[in-house]
Design an enzyme around this catalytic site. Structure first.
Site, PDB file in Angstrom:
ATOM      1  N   SER A 115       0.644  -1.198   0.354  1.00 53.91           N
ATOM      2  CA  SER A 115      -0.139  -0.167   0.081  1.00 53.91           C
ATOM      3  C   SER A 115       0.732   1.390  -0.039  1.00 53.91           C
ATOM      4  O   SER A 115       1.724   1.169   1.235  1.00 53.91           O
ATOM      5  CB  SER A 115      -0.628  -0.012   1.018  1.00 53.91           C
ATOM      6  N   HIS A 124      -1.273  -1.289  -4.308  1.00 50.68           N
ATOM      7  CA  HIS A 124      -2.987  -1.376  -2.919  1.00 50.68           C
ATOM      8  C   HIS A 124      -2.993   0.093  -3.242  1.00 50.68           C
ATOM      9  O   HIS A 124      -2.045   1.127  -2.443  1.00 50.68           O
ATOM     10  CB  HIS A 124      -2.885  -1.663  -1.824  1.00 50.68           C
ATOM     11  N   ASP A 176      -5.158   3.321  -1.381  1.00 48.00           N
ATOM     12  CA  ASP A 176      -5.873   4.231  -0.627  1.00 48.00           C
ATOM     13  C   ASP A 176      -6.678   5.407  -1.050  1.00 48.00           C
ATOM     14  O   ASP A 176      -6.010   6.263  -0.867  1.00 48.00           O
ATOM     15  CB  ASP A 176      -5.443   3.404   0.773  1.00 48.00           C
ATOM     16  N   MET A 190      -9.327   8.111   0.481  1.00 43.50           N
ATOM     17  CA  MET A 190      -9.745   7.834   1.401  1.00 43.50           C
ATOM     18  C   MET A 190     -10.826   9.406   1.380  1.00 43.50           C
ATOM     19  O   MET A 190      -9.906  10.293   0.982  1.00 43.50           O
ATOM     20  CB  MET A 190      -8.913   8.244   2.466  1.00 43.50           C
ATOM     21  N   HIS A 247      -9.381   0.803  -3.193  1.00 48.56           N
ATOM     22  CA  HIS A 247      -9.484   0.206  -2.087  1.00 48.56           C
ATOM     23  C   HIS A 247     -10.599   1.689  -1.915  1.00 48.56           C
ATOM     24  O   HIS A 247      -9.901   3.137  -0.865  1.00 48.56           O
ATOM     25  CB  HIS A 247      -8.489   0.211  -0.991  1.00 48.56           C
ATOM     26  N   MET A 300     -12.506   4.036   0.263  1.00 51.14           N
ATOM     27  CA  MET A 300     -12.962   4.062   1.309  1.00 51.14           C
ATOM     28  C   MET A 300     -13.668   5.909   2.034  1.00 51.14           C
ATOM     29  O   MET A 300     -13.810   6.327   2.615  1.00 51.14           O
ATOM     30  CB  MET A 300     -11.789   4.681   2.797  1.00 51.14           C
ATOM     31  N   MET A 332     -10.662  -6.358   6.843  1.00 46.00           N
ATOM     32  CA  MET A 332      -9.724  -4.525   6.912  1.00 46.00           C
ATOM     33  C   MET A 332      -9.510  -4.991   9.085  1.00 46.00           C
ATOM     34  O   MET A 332     -10.824  -5.592   9.593  1.00 46.00           O
ATOM     35  CB  MET A 332     -11.156  -3.402   8.062  1.00 46.00           C
ATOM     36  N   PHE A 342      -5.885   5.300   8.283  1.00 46.50           N
ATOM     37  CA  PHE A 342      -4.239   5.680   9.001  1.00 46.50           C
ATOM     38  C   PHE A 342      -3.544   4.844   8.519  1.00 46.50           C
ATOM     39  O   PHE A 342      -3.957   2.767   9.077  1.00 46.50           O
ATOM     40  CB  PHE A 342      -4.137   6.393  10.208  1.00 46.50           C
ATOM     41  N   ASP A 358      -5.866  -6.613   5.519  1.00 45.52           N
ATOM     42  CA  ASP A 358      -5.055  -5.121   5.160  1.00 45.52           C
ATOM     43  C   ASP A 358      -5.443  -3.956   6.752  1.00 45.52           C
ATOM     44  O   ASP A 358      -6.120  -4.463   7.362  1.00 45.52           O
ATOM     45  CB  ASP A 358      -6.450  -3.981   4.129  1.00 45.52           C
ATOM     46  N   GLY A 359      -4.388  -4.019   6.742  1.00 45.22           N
ATOM     47  CA  GLY A 359      -4.651  -3.193   8.226  1.00 45.22           C
ATOM     48  C   GLY A 359      -3.327  -4.100   9.115  1.00 45.22           C
ATOM     49  O   GLY A 359      -3.343  -5.081   9.656  1.00 45.22           O
ATOM     50  N   GLY A 396       1.538  -1.639   4.161  1.00 44.53           N
ATOM     51  CA  GLY A 396       1.446  -0.502   4.083  1.00 44.53           C
ATOM     52  C   GLY A 396       2.617   0.117   4.563  1.00 44.53           C
ATOM     53  O   GLY A 396       3.667  -0.086   4.194  1.00 44.53           O
ATOM     54  N   SER A 397       2.914  -0.546   6.038  1.00 46.71           N
ATOM     55  CA  SER A 397       4.280   0.054   6.482  1.00 46.71           C
ATOM     56  C   SER A 397       5.655  -0.467   7.265  1.00 46.71           C
ATOM     57  O   SER A 397       6.627  -0.605   7.442  1.00 46.71           O
ATOM     58  CB  SER A 397       3.751   1.536   8.053  1.00 46.71           C
TER      59      SER A 397
END
Ligand code: DX5
Ligand code: ZN
Length: 232
Positions: A12, A37, A39, A41, A70, A72, A141, A147, A179-180, A201-202
């Site tokens: 992501s 991916h 995101d 938002m 994705h 949101m 999720m 975030f 995801d997350g 992501g991170s």
């Protein structure tokens, strides 16, 4: 017959350096990313605001990897056409945000897009009952969306395996994306629960981290998981 998991890793870009997106994406593409991916938002469905179709159209020009959007956002149907024109390949809308999921999924499939339904941690799986036969994937999720860099919610493990059992017992084709809060420390657990498409992501993009190296580490854990499955 043994069930073969086809595992894909989807970095992501939410935690990437947005001023150097082309270079960031090139690194993970070279290191074996399976899809990118994205995101989206809107500051309403989630408290944060990110990117939309124009940025995605630019990303489309710099990578040949499939793009996984994705959404949101509230009432996603207002924008789906724009995302399709921007060149996405996979798209998920949230079950909590779309009153016409059946129509949305059919529209996506008619346009050759992989159609996904995303659900928040607090949303029960039974809201998927009617749309599961249509969906190409379900995005579970594993944090509350909005975030990057949040901690994985452990209750998600049972939810993933209940969904996997429901899909298998009904003979549906939908795959499970998660995801997350996913990284090398819990990747094996989510794979064992039945996840096949892993958003990170991170764990891949953060200051001081080598994205290519992080990507390869995730791939290696996924390969080990598949090998150990094949031995049992
Ligand atoms: C969160 C987004 C995620 C986010 C994941 O709302 O949907 O895709 O980028 O980031 P990490 O892997 O850092 O939790
Ligand atoms: Zn996401």
């Amino acid at each position: 017959m043994k069930l073969r998991q086809n595992i894909q890793i989807a970095p992501s870009i939410l935690s990437a350096d947005f001023a150097n997106l082309a270079a960031e994406i090139a690194k993970v593409e070279k290191a074996g990313a399976d899809l990118i991916h994205l995101d989206v938002m809107d500051g309403r469905f989630v408290p944060n605001i990110t990117i939309g179709p124009p940025v995605i159209a630019s990303i489309r020009r710099i990578t040949s990897l499939p793009l996984d959007a994705h959404l949101m956002i509230e009432t996603p149907v207002r924008y789906i056409d724009d995302f399709v024109r921007a060149g996405i390949n996979w798209l998920s809308v949230h079950v909590e945000a779309d009153q016409h999921l059946d129509r949305t999924l059919r529209f996506l499939k008619d346009n050759g897009i992989r159609a996904g339904v995303a659900l928040n941690p607090g949303t029960p799986l039974n809201l998927l009952d009617e749309v599961l036969p249509l969906a190409d994937f379900i995005l579970v999720m594993t944090v509350n969306p909005g975030f990057g860099g949040q901690s994985f919610l452990p209750s998600a493990i049972k939810k993933i395996s209940r969904l996997r059992d429901f899909i298998v017992s009904n003979g549906y084709q939908a795959r499970i994306e998660v995801d997350g809060g996913i990284g090398p420390g819990n990747l094996a657990d989510v794979l064992s629960a039945g996840a096949e498409i892993i958003v990170a992501g991170s764990a891949i993009f953060s200051a001081g981290k080598d994205a290519a190296e992080a990507m390869r580490e995730m791939k290696e854990i996924a390969d080990q998981h598949v090998r150990s499955r094949e031995r049992t």
